[in-house]
Scaffold this active site. Structure first.
Site, PDB file in Angstrom:
ATOM      1  CB  VAL A  89      25.820  -4.028  44.491  1.00 10.48           C
ATOM      2  CG1 VAL A  89      26.671  -3.880  45.746  1.00 10.48           C
ATOM      3  CG2 VAL A  89      24.345  -3.828  44.822  1.00 10.48           C
ATOM      4  CD  GLU A  90      30.209  -7.463  43.079  1.00  6.17           C
ATOM      5  OE1 GLU A  90      31.334  -6.963  42.913  1.00  6.17           O
ATOM      6  OE2 GLU A  90      29.945  -8.204  44.031  1.00  6.17           O
ATOM      7  CB  SER A  91      30.679  -3.276  37.874  1.00  7.40           C
ATOM      8  OG  SER A  91      29.502  -3.799  37.256  1.00  7.40           O
TER       9      SER A  91
END
Length: 454
Positions: A89-91
């Site tokens: 989700v983040e990166s």
């Protein structure tokens, strides 16, 4: 994690505890502990990810380098293995990901939060991008948030939005006599989508066949081993000795900001594929037996009379090469007293001294009439059209914003360095740039941004 000092005998590669399975995905599933988020938004995000098989395949393939280490750390702390999926989700598991909010790395730390969790950030390295250190910091932060709220969904919302914002939202609901669970809080859209995205990834990992997704096989064994170096070594040389492509080496060692890795200050930790360590040690010994230096760079402290062109000429390289080695963007020059890299003379035997670790590196605009503006991308904008509108070069726009592809998305913020004269849009109206404010809470690369991280 196994660490091998210089020229040490190689250890047997074994996980810290007997693995329950040879399949890392199954190990992750067995460690799921969080309550499922059963909402329409979670279902919507699950369908979205499942409908992007190529994108999902690229993410999971990239994750294969890092997941074992992350799972090991999570299990060692007794935390839920859903957290190992958070970098999706983040990166999108791009370790060099850099968001428009200045968040960096797999776990997308902004500078201030990174410093709060002891992630070193200087001209030589940025530990927000370090695979091992950023994972340690992210799990420290997530555990702190869980201890604060006693709920993983609230902890995750805080990781995205900030613990202060979540605390205020909870307090507001309680004052109004309303429930204050995660699903009861009013949040910004990006936070509203954040936990559902993680739930969507969890749904697919839990039952890939249900969603028509094929997960690449990942062995339940260490992908990388840390090798300790106490002498300077060029990034290109390290990759060559490990018989790796430079891009593959950087994917495991994305924290290093310069083309040389310093040995001063206690040395540096290089991450190498477990299958490459023995080759690296043998090639390193052969290289050192020839007397060739491992590094081709040294440092120089600029004076008030120095220009980049003049320093480059004295060093025997082009100004473009000097800018590239020192990450000096277009339309900027070095302030006097800055420490920079220049080619190492063949007669030099000493490595870069430890005093250079604290070297100052300051950039100023080349001309007094230049200013930095932030432009919000509109639907239909391209790198070329934005560059033309602001009368800058497309390649400069890419460098300023560390874009990994020319794709843009509506709402994305771009930083540009332009003359004070107001730019005008194609419609003939003045374009009023937005002013980027310093972030006080951490921020992340959102799903639309993943289009440029694929």
């Amino acid at each position: 994690m196994i660490v091998v000092p210089d020229n040490a005998p190689l250890p047997t590669v074994q996980p810290s505890s007997p693995p329950p399975t040879r399949d890392l995905w199954r190990r992750i599933r067995l460690g799921f502990k969080m309550p499922d988020l059963d909402t329409k938004l979670a279902d919507d995000r699950t369908r979205w990810y499942a409908s992007q098989p190529d994108y999902f395949a690229r993410m999971t393939q990239r994750s294969s380098r890092y997941l074992f280490h992350i799972v090991e750390e999570i299990e060692r702390r007794g935390m839920p293995t859903e957290l190992a999926l958070l970098p999706f989700v983040e990166s999108a598991f791009v370790p060099e990901a850099f968001s428009t909010a200045k968040a960096a790395g797999l776990w997308q730390f902004i500078p201030s939060t990174g410093r709060n969790y002891d992630l070193e950030q200087n001209m030589w390295k940025d530990e927000r991008r370090d695979v091992v250190e950023s994972t340690r910091a992210a799990l420290d932060y997530l555990q702190k948030l869980f201890d604060m709220f006693g709920d993983w969904q609230l902890a995750l919302a805080s990781y995205n939005w900030g613990e202060g914002a979540v605390s205020r939202a909870i307090a507001k609901n309680r004052r109004a006599g309303k429930p204050a669970r995660y699903t009861d809080l009013k949040m910004p859209n990006e936070t509203k989508y954040y936990v559902p995205k993680l739930q969507a990834i969890k749904n697919i990992v839990a039952a890939p066949e249900k969603y028509g997704v094929v997960l690449p096989p990942i062995d339940n064994a260490p992908y990388f081993i840390a090798v300790h170096k106490t002498r300077d070594i060029d990034v290109d040389t390290a990759a060559k000795l490990a018989e790796m492509k430079v891009d593959d080496f950087r994917a495991l060692n994305p924290a290093f900001n310069r083309p040389v890795i310093l040995g001063a200050g206690g040395g540096a930790q290089l991450l190498l594929p477990a299958t490459k360590v023995e080759r690296f040690q043998a090639n390193l010994a052969a290289w050192e037996s020839t007397g060739q230096p491992l590094a081709s760079w040294t440092t120089y402290k600029t004076t008030a009379s120095d220009t980049l062109a003049l320093v480059a000429k004295r060093a025997g390289i082009s100004e473009e090469q000097l800018r590239d080695a020192n990450q000096i963007p277009p339309r900027y020059r070095l302030a006097s007293g800055s420490t920079i890299l220049i080619p190492r003379d063949e007669t030099m035997e000493s490595d870069i001294p430890a005093t250079s670790l604290d070297g100052r590196f300051s950039l100023v605009p080349e001309h007094a009439n230049l200013r930095k503006v932030t432009y919000r991308v509109r639907r239909g904008d391209t790198v070329t059209s934005v560059a033309q509108r602001w009368k800058v070069l497309p390649k400069d726009l890419i460098v300023w914003n560390r874009l990994t592809s020319p794709s843009l998305f509506a709402g994305q913020r771009l930083e540009l360095t332009v003359p004070f004269t107001p730019a005008r849009s194609h419609a003939g109206k003045k374009t009023v740039p937005t002013t980027g404010k310093q972030q006080t809470t951490r921020s992340t690369v959102r799903t639309p941004a993943h289009s440029r991280l694929q």
